[in-house]
Every structure is written in C-alpha cells, then in structure tokens.
Design a protein around this motif. Structure first.
Motif, PDB file in Angstrom:
ATOM      1  N   ARG B 685       0.832  -1.204   0.000  1.00 22.45           N
ATOM      2  CA  ARG B 685       0.000   0.000   0.000  1.00 22.45           C
ATOM      3  C   ARG B 685       0.866   1.252   0.000  1.00 22.45           C
ATOM      4  O   ARG B 685       2.046   1.207   0.285  1.00 22.45           O
ATOM      5  CB  ARG B 685      -0.961   0.015   1.180  1.00 22.45           C
ATOM      6  N   GLY B 686       0.236   2.341  -0.396  1.00 13.74           N
ATOM      7  CA  GLY B 686       0.916   3.629  -0.306  1.00 13.74           C
ATOM      8  C   GLY B 686       1.792   3.951  -1.499  1.00 13.74           C
ATOM      9  O   GLY B 686       2.447   4.968  -1.497  1.00 13.74           O
ATOM     10  N   ILE B 687       1.840   3.118  -2.521  1.00 17.40           N
ATOM     11  CA  ILE B 687       2.680   3.427  -3.678  1.00 17.40           C
ATOM     12  C   ILE B 687       1.806   3.447  -4.931  1.00 17.40           C
ATOM     13  O   ILE B 687       0.966   2.577  -5.134  1.00 17.40           O
ATOM     14  CB  ILE B 687       3.862   2.443  -3.795  1.00 17.40           C
ATOM     15  N   THR B 688       1.971   4.461  -5.718  1.00 18.46           N
ATOM     16  CA  THR B 688       1.160   4.597  -6.932  1.00 18.46           C
ATOM     17  C   THR B 688       2.078   4.692  -8.138  1.00 18.46           C
ATOM     18  O   THR B 688       2.929   5.573  -8.225  1.00 18.46           O
ATOM     19  CB  THR B 688       0.293   5.861  -6.842  1.00 18.46           C
ATOM     20  N   ILE B 689       1.922   3.741  -9.046  1.00 22.28           N
ATOM     21  CA  ILE B 689       2.676   3.735 -10.298  1.00 22.28           C
ATOM     22  C   ILE B 689       1.625   3.881 -11.397  1.00 22.28           C
ATOM     23  O   ILE B 689       0.669   3.107 -11.440  1.00 22.28           O
ATOM     24  CB  ILE B 689       3.448   2.412 -10.475  1.00 22.28           C
ATOM     25  N   PRO B 690       1.760   4.841 -12.301  1.00 22.80           N
ATOM     26  CA  PRO B 690       0.685   5.112 -13.263  1.00 22.80           C
ATOM     27  C   PRO B 690       0.279   3.894 -14.098  1.00 22.80           C
ATOM     28  O   PRO B 690      -0.896   3.576 -14.204  1.00 22.80           O
ATOM     29  CB  PRO B 690       1.262   6.209 -14.141  1.00 22.80           C
ATOM     30  N   ARG B 691       1.238   3.241 -14.686  1.00 26.85           N
ATOM     31  CA  ARG B 691       0.888   2.134 -15.581  1.00 26.85           C
ATOM     32  C   ARG B 691       1.572   0.888 -15.017  1.00 26.85           C
ATOM     33  O   ARG B 691       2.787   0.720 -15.176  1.00 26.85           O
ATOM     34  CB  ARG B 691       1.403   2.460 -16.982  1.00 26.85           C
ATOM     35  N   SER B 692       0.800   0.073 -14.341  1.00 31.21           N
ATOM     36  CA  SER B 692       1.473  -1.059 -13.694  1.00 31.21           C
ATOM     37  C   SER B 692       0.601  -2.309 -13.725  1.00 31.21           C
ATOM     38  O   SER B 692      -0.629  -2.232 -13.752  1.00 31.21           O
ATOM     39  CB  SER B 692       1.800  -0.713 -12.241  1.00 31.21           C
ATOM     40  N   ASP B 693       1.261  -3.457 -13.729  1.00 33.72           N
ATOM     41  CA  ASP B 693       0.596  -4.751 -13.628  1.00 33.72           C
ATOM     42  C   ASP B 693       1.118  -5.457 -12.383  1.00 33.72           C
ATOM     43  O   ASP B 693       2.216  -5.174 -11.919  1.00 33.72           O
ATOM     44  CB  ASP B 693       0.892  -5.609 -14.855  1.00 33.72           C
ATOM     45  N   VAL B 694       0.303  -6.387 -11.869  1.00 36.80           N
ATOM     46  CA  VAL B 694       0.659  -7.033 -10.608  1.00 36.80           C
ATOM     47  C   VAL B 694       0.674  -8.544 -10.780  1.00 36.80           C
ATOM     48  O   VAL B 694      -0.273  -9.121 -11.321  1.00 36.80           O
ATOM     49  CB  VAL B 694      -0.349  -6.644  -9.505  1.00 36.80           C
ATOM     50  N   PHE B 695       1.752  -9.170 -10.332  1.00 36.07           N
ATOM     51  CA  PHE B 695       1.823 -10.635 -10.283  1.00 36.07           C
ATOM     52  C   PHE B 695       2.035 -11.021  -8.823  1.00 36.07           C
ATOM     53  O   PHE B 695       2.938 -10.497  -8.186  1.00 36.07           O
ATOM     54  CB  PHE B 695       3.010 -11.152 -11.114  1.00 36.07           C
ATOM     55  N   ILE B 696       1.205 -11.926  -8.322  1.00 39.01           N
ATOM     56  CA  ILE B 696       1.395 -12.369  -6.945  1.00 39.01           C
ATOM     57  C   ILE B 696       1.754 -13.842  -6.988  1.00 39.01           C
ATOM     58  O   ILE B 696       0.926 -14.692  -7.341  1.00 39.01           O
ATOM     59  CB  ILE B 696       0.124 -12.134  -6.116  1.00 39.01           C
ATOM     60  N   LEU B 697       2.994 -14.156  -6.660  1.00 40.08           N
ATOM     61  CA  LEU B 697       3.429 -15.555  -6.621  1.00 40.08           C
ATOM     62  C   LEU B 697       3.002 -16.156  -5.284  1.00 40.08           C
ATOM     63  O   LEU B 697       2.930 -15.445  -4.275  1.00 40.08           O
ATOM     64  CB  LEU B 697       4.945 -15.650  -6.774  1.00 40.08           C
ATOM     65  N   ASP B 698       2.772 -17.438  -5.269  1.00 42.28           N
ATOM     66  CA  ASP B 698       2.310 -18.112  -4.046  1.00 42.28           C
ATOM     67  C   ASP B 698       1.092 -17.399  -3.465  1.00 42.28           C
ATOM     68  O   ASP B 698       1.024 -17.138  -2.264  1.00 42.28           O
ATOM     69  CB  ASP B 698       3.409 -18.167  -2.980  1.00 42.28           C
ATOM     70  N   ALA B 699       0.143 -17.070  -4.313  1.00 42.50           N
ATOM     71  CA  ALA B 699      -1.014 -16.307  -3.832  1.00 42.50           C
ATOM     72  C   ALA B 699      -1.832 -17.108  -2.837  1.00 42.50           C
ATOM     73  O   ALA B 699      -2.629 -16.539  -2.097  1.00 42.50           O
ATOM     74  CB  ALA B 699      -1.885 -15.897  -5.007  1.00 42.50           C
ATOM     75  N   ASP B 700      -1.609 -18.430  -2.784  1.00 40.00           N
ATOM     76  CA  ASP B 700      -2.361 -19.236  -1.820  1.00 40.00           C
ATOM     77  C   ASP B 700      -1.638 -19.324  -0.481  1.00 40.00           C
ATOM     78  O   ASP B 700      -2.041 -20.084   0.395  1.00 40.00           O
ATOM     79  CB  ASP B 700      -2.616 -20.635  -2.388  1.00 40.00           C
ATOM     80  N   SER B 701      -0.574 -18.540  -0.324  1.00 43.60           N
ATOM     81  CA  SER B 701       0.181 -18.603   0.928  1.00 43.60           C
ATOM     82  C   SER B 701      -0.678 -18.120   2.095  1.00 43.60           C
ATOM     83  O   SER B 701      -1.577 -17.295   1.934  1.00 43.60           O
ATOM     84  CB  SER B 701       1.408 -17.708   0.796  1.00 43.60           C
ATOM     85  N   ARG B 702      -0.360 -18.640   3.280  1.00 46.29           N
ATOM     86  CA  ARG B 702      -1.117 -18.261   4.463  1.00 46.29           C
ATOM     87  C   ARG B 702      -0.871 -16.791   4.814  1.00 46.29           C
ATOM     88  O   ARG B 702      -1.644 -16.175   5.530  1.00 46.29           O
ATOM     89  CB  ARG B 702      -0.692 -19.125   5.648  1.00 46.29           C
ATOM     90  N   LEU B 703       0.264 -16.257   4.351  1.00 48.51           N
ATOM     91  CA  LEU B 703       0.619 -14.895   4.713  1.00 48.51           C
ATOM     92  C   LEU B 703      -0.233 -13.865   3.985  1.00 48.51           C
ATOM     93  O   LEU B 703      -0.287 -12.720   4.385  1.00 48.51           O
ATOM     94  CB  LEU B 703       2.091 -14.640   4.379  1.00 48.51           C
ATOM     95  N   PHE B 704      -0.845 -14.279   2.886  1.00 48.16           N
ATOM     96  CA  PHE B 704      -1.668 -13.328   2.146  1.00 48.16           C
ATOM     97  C   PHE B 704      -3.134 -13.561   2.497  1.00 48.16           C
ATOM     98  O   PHE B 704      -3.751 -14.519   2.038  1.00 48.16           O
ATOM     99  CB  PHE B 704      -1.477 -13.521   0.636  1.00 48.16           C
TER     100      PHE B 704
END
Lengths: 316, 767
Positions: B685-704
């Motif tokens: 949070r708190g960061i804004t990039i005008p043109r950006s894409d997001v990849f979340i690896l291990d999205a099934d992790s307990r930490l997320f």
C-alpha cells in the motif's frame, strides 16, 4: 499462614520451571522482537535462580552454556551482528587492534581490561536501547555477554598469583562498578554498571560492593573530546566510605573474627599485606580514562596493595 | 519521583492528596495571603470559579516522601477510610452483617482482630494507616518478582523508616512580618499563578511524562519561576483544577470474588497496557522496586514512580456553559438539533441543507462517488451530539441466547452470553462516534477528507489525521499544507522538529497519539487495517483517548477488518462506501494462473509458459510490473530468474524490509528506471505507479489474507490513462482468501455499476 503462602508460591514456581522445559517457549528476539525460530526453550539459569540455589554446590556455568543461552535470546540476524572480541592484540586493554594508548601510558593504575564486544554502530544501538531508552529486558543478555570475557580475565588473574584474601574458587576479592552521579541515577532509574556487576556477582558468587562515588555531575562522556575527558576525570571519583567499611568488616570477620590483638604483630597483619584483587565493571571502555581514574582512587583508598582489573561490555 | 501525602480538613470533611511540591501545596491550603493572590489571578483568566475560596482548617502530612504511585494510592485509601466515617458506612456494614461477619464465620479474620472501621480513627491515625497499607500492598504485588536482584535497595514498607504525621497550623505567613514582606510574598504568588495558568493552557489536551512536560513548557516559552521550579508550577495548576497529576502506571485493587484477597492490577495510563506488559525492576529514582511499561517504552519510560501530567480536555471548560457543537457553525445557525434522528437514518434522509453541502463539496472537485461519501461523512460530523438509541432489534443473536439461557440451562452459558451482550453494547456505544469511510484502493481518500477538515476547522475545532506509517505522514504533509494554506499544520512523527507545537490540523503517526488526551474534535484514522495499528490494542487505546469527549472519528480503509464490516452491514456503524476509483473505471479483476510454488520454480529454474507469456505481454505493453512474493529470501533469486526471462533492456530489481537501499530502489521504480520490482507485502500500500501490472506468486500462501490480496491487486490500473491494469494470482489452487478477494472486487464493481458511477459500463459487465 504467610509461610504456607511462601511454600505454595515456591512450589508453583518450581512447577512452572519444570513444565517450561517441556513447552515450546515463545521465543522472540530480545532486540528486534522477531521470532527466534521457536526452539525448545532452554532458558539457561532459570531453574537455578530459585531460593534453593544457595543449597547447591557452587558450580560455574560452562562457556558453551552461556553461548547457548545468548543465542536462545536472539534471532539469527541479531546474533550475527555481535562483533565479539575474540582476538586480542593489546594485552593491557583487550583491544582487537594494536593500541597506542596503552603504549603511551607508562604505569597504568589497572592491570588488564577485557571487553566482550567491539563497540560499533549495532552495539551502540543496543547499549542506547538499554541505557537511554531503559529497555531493561536487555539486561540479562548484556550480562551474559559480559560473562564470556570474564573467564579469560579470571584466568589472567589466576596466573598472576593466588595469594589472595578471598577463599572462594574465583580469583577475586570483590566486584565493584563505576558509579553514576545521583542526578543521572534519578533521571535514568538505574546504573547500568551496577546492574551488570550485580548480575556477575550473583552468577559467580562474588561480593559486589559500592566502593566509589562520583563527586560531581559531569556531562555525558560520549559528547566530549579526548582531551576534555582526561582533564575532566581528575577528582571526579571519591571512595564510598560506606562500601569500604562494609568491606573492612567482612575482611575482619574472615581473618580475625574474635577481634583480639595478638602479641605477634606480624601474624596479625599478615593477611593485610597480601594484595586484594578488585574487579571493576563498566559498560564501555573508550580511552580508559574513567577506568584509570577509578583504579587510582581504589588503590589510594585500599590500605593494602590492591590490583584492579577491569571488565567492560564493549571496547571502542 | 517522590511525593508527599497530605490531608486537609474543610468544614467537617477530610480529603487527602499527594503533592509533588509540598511547599506550594501547604501555602495554597494554609496561607491566606498566598491563596487570595492565586485565586484572584486564576479567576481573572477563567470565569469558571469552581475554586473553593476558603482555606483549609487543618492540614496534616506524612513527612517522608513516598514514591509517586504509592503516595497516590495512600491518598485514595485515606479518602476511602475517612469517607466511611462521614456516611457511617463501616458501622452500617457491621450492623447488617457485612463482610466482616461473613469472613469471621469462615475463619478468615481472627476474632481478636478489631473489625474494620474507620469510625474510631483520628485523622492522623487514618493517615498513618493508609500510608502503611498502601506500602504493604505495593510490596505484596512485588513479591513474585526476583527480590534478590533488588540488592540493597530498601524494600521496607513506607513508614518503617521513621516517617510520621506532621501538622501545619493555618495562618498567613506574611502576617506579623510586616507589610513589606507580605507584598513580596504576594508578588511571588502572582508570578507563580501566572506561570501555572500558562502551563495549564500549554498542556491542554496533552498526556505527557514529567520530563516531556518540562520540555513542552520550555518550548512553549513559559517562564520557570526560580523559587518553585516546574514541579511547583505543575502542582499549583493541579491544585487549581487545571491539570491532573498522576503516576504513569496506576494500580487498582480487584477482588476476584467477594471476600477474596485483593490483588493489585497495574495499568499504564499512557498506553493502556495491562499487567502483561509490566516489568518490575529496582528503581534508583524512587528507591524501590517499581513497574515499568514495556509496550510504550520507545516513547519514554512510563514508570510507577514517573509523573504523568494530563491536561484538561478540549471541551472541559465548556461543560459549565454547554455550547452546542452546531451553534459554533457560522453557516448553520438556523439548524435546530433534531434529537430523535438516529444516526442510522442519516444516509437515507436528506438533510435540509443538502444544497449548501453540495456547494461546499464542489470546491474540492470530487467525483460523484467521492462527493456522495464525503457528504455523508460531513453530515455525520456536523450533526449535534446526541445519544443514539441502540436499536434492540439489531442485537438478536446474543440477546436471544441470553434470554434462552436464562431459565433452564447452566449458569456458565448464561453468564457467558450475558458477557458477550455487554461487550456488544459497549462496542456499539463506541461506534456512536465513529464513521467508516470504506473506499476502494485508488478512490482518492485524501481528497475526501479535505471537506471534513475544512468543516471542522471552520467551526474552531482541532483536527487530527493519523496514519500508522511514517512515510505516509511525510507524503501527506505537503498535500495538506497546499490544500489549507491558511491553517496551521503540525506534523508529528518520531524525531519530528514540531514535536511540542500545536496547530489546527495535526498530522501524526498513530504512536504519537499517546501524547494527547481528549484533544481533538475530529480524528481521522487512515489505513486503519495496516500494520502496526491493526492488531495493537495500545494504539487503539491511544486513538480513543486522543478524541475529545464529543469528538468524531472517521475511519478510512479499503479493506476494513471483519468486525467493522459486520458492524457496518448490520447498521450499527455509520458508513459510506466508495466502490469506484476517482477515474470512474472498474477495478481490475484478478486472473488466476496455475503456477507451482515459487520454491519449486527456483528448483526447476524455469517459468511455466502461462506466466512467462503474461509477464512478457505486460513488459511489452510498456507497463511496470510488481511481483509480490511471500518471503524476503525469495526476492533476490526470483528477481534473477525473471531478469533472465525478460528482454535484456528490462531492468529487474528487488527490495524488502531488510534492504537498506529500499527508498532508493522504490524511487527508481517510481521514476520508471526499474521496470520489474520483486518485493514482499511491504509495498502493498501507499505506492502509486501510473501504468502497472501485478503478479502475486504463491497467492495461496497463508501470509496473504483477503485484505493483503485486495491491496496488492489495488496497485494496478490506478491512473486514468491506463485504468485496466492486469492482476494475476499465481498459485496451484485458488485459496479461500483468493476467492474472497476476487469476490470483494467484483462486489465493488457491481455496486459501482448499479449506482452509475462507472463511465465505461460495458467493461464492467463483461468482467
């Protein structure tokens, strides 16, 4: 009723200590608060700090035991930060590099200094957390770090001679510490050197006595230049008569409990002629001027020859 | 710090207090001349005049200074002891077979011991008894601590070292000495009273440790009178009722059940932590073993013997002449408080001045969704203070359970459900002052708070904007200053140069709130679900205490914690939702990619075709890519692997909380020099990039959890130029949190479409 209460609480404490070995303790790093990995908590010394400790034969903890207990208190990252002073180049002050100060000093008032760690930015942060922020939970950690060079220093002292007043297994007659002014004690709430000395004393069964007082409130040493420190130290310390009286009383109790004057003057004075050996504790050794000044006062006040050794937590 | 316990008699009543400067207290109570001067000076400034004009008829004190905590406890004990004489409590209790007889029958009190009664005690005896008892209780709590460590520090109970009760005869010190001496005394008294008034004004709304209070008074330019010192000034202000002096850690006695031995519970008055955070150590300042709070130690040590100065609250003086909140509003003079309007109906019923509110909002150029939410919040903070009736139909489950449990089932079930009901009611009471602004990521939350700040400031209120993180404070600072050039803005964080200043708008990290007490009329808490605010009761306590008694609290979040969501859904908590971003395009919905765990990828040293294709497509379309991984140690190897896959001109970087060049790398990413950044949740949070894409690896992790996934997905498509960023959840099987996150985003999009906020409706429908 009160006694029963006491017994019940002891029993409860003992039970807790016993069960503590079986439970996985909540191991968070004392400095950074991260989990240390939840190892089976061997809270070293915990079970031996109970009331019955006095009944057990005096036993030194091994160096490995202390190391283990230190690493149990810290996470791997913080443990790796500690710059241990294992290789000593200057025999006098225990520095890790060759040291021009000690060459310049012709006859130092103290014999040897040994320190646990090199004073670097990480150690400065730790000491600041403890001293200025008042994070007193760091105290057992710092004390245990101080035990490690204590072994080396004891060996040095034992080699120097054993015709001592003390009759215990440790080669020291007493432990004392560098005092702080009453204003500082009022503000900070504790004297870090006294706390470290008290921990050392209770660990190794040594008498800790307040032998020095600070005569005036000088500013923080860490804000001064080298020359200022040296000139400032003159007449900064004075003997604490209460502590010395206590020592003399103990001394007399040990050597002449009946208090009789013997005919043979020499045999009466004989223990008085043997040197006493004092271990002086401080948190940091920078130029050595504080230790030097304290040692001078100690030597001046003690009526017999006196060897002062100094043990400090860090060496800058 | 040490204090003296004293008791004064006025008329027939004795009252005890603890004084940090006994000289000032004694002159105040017994010296008629001093008192007259002080009272006159005090009444000149403050029309309240609650001060009793009569001096004390008798004053007794314990001549040995006690540690502050013990002194306060002794004074309280004395009041309890002497209070029973007045009401005849002890005797009555005895007559009706009170505690003593029950204890007697059980054999807890030996029959030869006198039953408790203050009736036969003289004032002096009562003082002595209360001092000794307070000391003994303090000792008893400390028994469990390793006393061995206490060394030679005296652990005797107070009184055993030869303290005794002394008596001061009232009279004027300037009396027989002549007029000259009397005028000098009066001069001194007036100076002290003036200093006390200044100090009280400077400390208003503050809760500071003794040393902090001295620093604040020094910075505020108050003059320290040489004769009395700061403690004399504070003492006089406390005697005049403008300050409260207490020990930073207070102890109270609780009995677990009637007749049980009272146990002493400690509580840090600054951060609200209980016994679990206390550590008792021998203390050189008070000469005893005293407790220290470890939870708030980084803001200075709060100890049992340390002084905590609590200034009077923001509206405390208005209490005598109640000024209604709405009547302060220059543009709302004609508004009559409608007492029966429950807060729940706010969003439904249109306030009469809707048009006016629209005008005020239009100044800030908000999008329709923003304007509606801000309007609701504005109406909430501007309505007069009314106690909203709890809608009993909204508490069905617990209540019904309590009713059901009452007749037949076990007492335990009954009491537990009753306790939950009470908890529920307490929480609902707290919600009366709160308003949840639930705005999706990139909705423009900061713009929405501007009209609220303006409204509160226009009515002369004090506004606080708090966020858990320091970098957010620093980022917000220039924006607030630019929006309100005419208001004084104070920015507080650890090591801030404006530490002791006061302004109309205060920007602070949540830790700094511990230095305030009942100070702000409007409290805005940004990112309330972020670390460390979320899950730290100490910071919640601080935020609660910082608001004035009738202050309002606005909670801002994109992903509110579940309890708040439930409260909002059930209508207990007023709230407004902003389901669309400021550019009025729908949120990008995450796409699921079947990818093995990151550790597996590293072992194989190759990326699956789907991930590689998506990544290359993102890079090719000129977007910057966030790659989130679950652990710090994965950052570097994953970055190396992605660097090998991407075209050679693409710069791949990594950063984490352990990275010392983090600020630098984030800046390089912001400037577009780094095209791909591998990182952990610290950048969620708190960061804004005008043109950006997001990849979340291990999205099934307990930490997320759901909140983290929504926040990370919220990094994409934040600008109007590229509203359709891409978000990929890479895991082998979608976890529950993943599904919830997708559902959360879809619901928001659907709600936005239904309300007609979205420009491009087709895109929303297709998704």
């Amino acid at each position: 009723m009160l006694l029963l209460d006491r017994i019940m609480s002891w029993a409860a404490q003992g039970l807790q200590a016993g069960v503590g070995f079986l439970q996985e303790q909540n191991c968070s790093c004392l400095v950074c608060g991260r989990n240390t990995g939840g190892r089976l908590g061997m809270e070293a010394g915990h079970s031996f700090n109970g009331w019955y400790r006095d009944l057990l034969p005096v036993q030194r903890r091994s160096v490995n035991h202390i190391r283990q207990s230190i690493s149990n208190k810290l996470c791997a990252g913080c443990l790796a930060l500690i710059p241990w002073l294992t290789e000593i180049k200057c025999r006098a002050c225990g520095r890790g590099i060759a040291c021009p100060d000690c060459e310049r000093r012709s006859r130092p008032a103290f014999r040897y200094n040994r320190s646990a760690v090199q004073y670097d930015s990480a150690m400065r942060d730790w000491l600041a957390l403890y001293k200025y922020r008042g994070l007193e939970k760091l105290e057992p950690l710092l004390a245990e770090m101080l035990y490690l060079p204590y072994y080396g220093l004891s060996r040095l002292a034992a080699e120097a001679g054993s015709n001592l007043v003390s009759c215990g297994s440790e080669p020291w007659d007493m432990v004392t510490y560098v005092p702080v002014s009453s204003e500082r004690a009022q503000e900070r709430g504790f004297n870090q050197a006294e706390r470290l000395a008290a921990a050392l004393g209770s660990q190794f069964h040594l008498p800790v006595l307040p032998l020095l007082i600070r005569t005036r409130h000088s500013g923080k040493q860490s804000l001064k230049s080298r020359r200022e420190r040296v000139t400032d130290m003159r007449s900064l310390f004075a003997p604490d008569e209460a502590g010395w009286t206590a020592w003399e009383y103990q001394y007399q109790q040990r050597w002449n409990p009946s208090g009789k004057q013997r005919k043979d003057k020499r045999s009466n004075n004989r223990p008085l002629n043997s040197p006493i050996r004092i271990l002086l504790i401080d948190d940091i050794y920078t130029t050595g001027s504080t230790i030097e000044a304290c040692s001078e006062v100690l030597k001046y006040r003690s009526k017999v020859t006196c060897e002062v050794y100094s043990l400090t937590w860090s060496r800058s | 710090m040490k204090a003296v316990v004293y008791a004064v008699r006025q008329g027939n009543a004795w009252k005890a207090e603890a004084a940090i400067d006994m000289g000032v207290a004694a002159s105040f109570w017994t010296d008629a001349l001093f008192r007259e001067q002080v009272v006159r000076a005090a009444q000149g400034r403050d029309e309240e005049g609650s001060l009793c004009p009569f001096p004390a008829e008798e004053l007794i004190f314990w001549d040995e200074p006690l540690p502050l905590g013990d002194a306060l406890a002794a004074a309280e004990r004395y009041d309890r002891l002497m209070g029973r004489i007045g009401t005849g409590g002890a005797r009555q209790q005895l007559r009706i077979g009170g505690r003593y007889w029950r204890q007697f029958v059980r054999g807890r009190v030996p029959p030869w011991k006198k039953p408790f009664s203050g009736a036969e005690l003289t004032a002096e005896q009562a003082l002595e008894r209360s001092v000794r008892e307070a000391g003994l209780t303090a000792l008893r709590t400390r028994e469990g601590e390793p006393l061995r460590k206490a060394g030679g520090l005296g652990l005797r109970p107070p009184g055993s070292s030869g303290g005794r009760v002394c008596r001061v005869r009232p009279g004027s010190a300037g009396g027989p000495g002549g007029a000259h001496r009397a005028s000098a005394m009066a001069e001194e008294a007036r100076a002290l009273a003036a200093a006390a008034q200044t100090a009280a004004a400077a400390l208003q709304g503050r809760a500071l440790l003794g040393s902090e209070a001295h620093a604040l008074l020094g910075a505020a330019g108050a003059e320290c009178p040489a004769a009395a010192g700061w403690s004399g000034v504070l003492q006089l202000a406390a005697l005049l009722g403008r300050l409260r002096l207490c020990s930073a850690i207070a102890g109270d006695e609780v009995r677990r059940w009637p007749g049980a031995r009272p146990r002493r519970r400690l509580r840090c008055l600054r951060c609200g932590s209980g016994d679990a955070q206390m550590r008792s150590t021998p203390c050189a300042s008070c000469g005893r073993v005293c407790a220290c709070c470890e939870a708030c130690i980084l803001l200075g040590r709060s100890r049992e013997c340390e002084l905590l100065v609590i200034g009077s609250g923001q509206r405390a003086f208005g209490a005598q002449h109640p000024i209604f909140w709405h009547s302060l509003a220059p543009n709302r003079r004609n508004h009559r408080p409608n007492d029966s309007t429950p807060a729940q109906q706010l969003s439904a019923s249109e306030p009469p001045e809707a048009q006016e509110a629209q005008d005020r909002l239009s100044r800030w150029k908000l999008s329709p969704a923003q304007a509606e939410a801000a309007g609701a919040a504005l109406a909430f903070i501007e309505q007069p203070v009314t106690k909203v009736r709890i809608d009993l139909s909204a508490e069905p489950t617990h209540r019904r359970r309590a009713d059901l449990a009452a007749p037949g089932s076990s007492a335990h079930a009954y009491f537990s459900s009753l306790r939950r009901l009470l908890q529920w009611r307490k929480q609902t009471d707290a919600f009366q002052h709160q308003f949840l602004l639930w705005a999706v990521t990139g909705a423009g939350k900061t713009e929405m708070i501007f009209p609220l700040v303006e409204s509160a400031a226009a009515r002369g209120g004090q506004v606080l904007i708090a966020t858990p993180r320091r970098d957010v404070v620093l980022e917000l600072d220039p924006r607030i200053r630019k929006a309100f050039p005419h208001l004084s803005v104070v920015t507080l964080y650890g090591g801030s140069p404006q530490r002791w200043e006061r302004g109309t708008v205060t920007l602070a990290t949540t830790h700094q709130l511990m230095r305030f007490r009942r100070a702000f009329d409007l409290v805005i808490i940004d990112e309330l679900d972020a670390y460390p605010y979320h899950g730290d009761p100490m910071l919640h306590y601080a935020a609660e205490q910082a608001a004035a008694a009738d202050g309002r609290c606005i909670l801002l979040s994109a992903t509110p914690p579940a309890p708040l969501q439930r409260a909002a859904a059930s209508g207990r908590l007023c709230h407004a939702r902003v389901p669309v971003r400021f550019h009025r395009h729908p949120l990008p919905v995450p796409v699921q990619l079947r990818v093995p765990p990151a550790a597996e990828l590293l072992r194989q040293q190759q990326l699956p075709a789907s991930l590689r294709k998506a990544l290359l497509a993102s890079v090719a379309r000129g977007a910057q890519v966030f790659v989130f991984v679950q652990r710090i140690k994965l950052c570097e190897p994953i970055a190396a692997m992605l660097g090998a896959v991407c075209p050679p001109e693409t710069a791949v970087g990594f950063t984490s909380s352990k990275d010392e060049e983090r600020a630098d790398k984030v800046n390089r990413f912001r400037s577009g020099e780094l095209r791909v950044l591998v990182t952990t949740t610290i950048l969620e949070r708190g960061i804004t990039i005008p043109r950006s894409d997001v990849f979340i690896l291990d999205a099934d992790s307990r930490l997320f959890d759901e909140a983290a996934l929504v926040q990370m997905a919220g990094r994409a498509g934040r600008s109007a130029d590229d509203p359709a960023g891409r978000v990929y959840f890479c895991s082998s099987i979608p976890s529950r949190a993943q599904r919830q996150a997708v559902r959360h985003i879809r619901i928001m999009n659907r709600m936005a479409a239904a309300k007609g906020y979205i420009i491009n409706l087709d895109a929303a429908i297709h998704k």
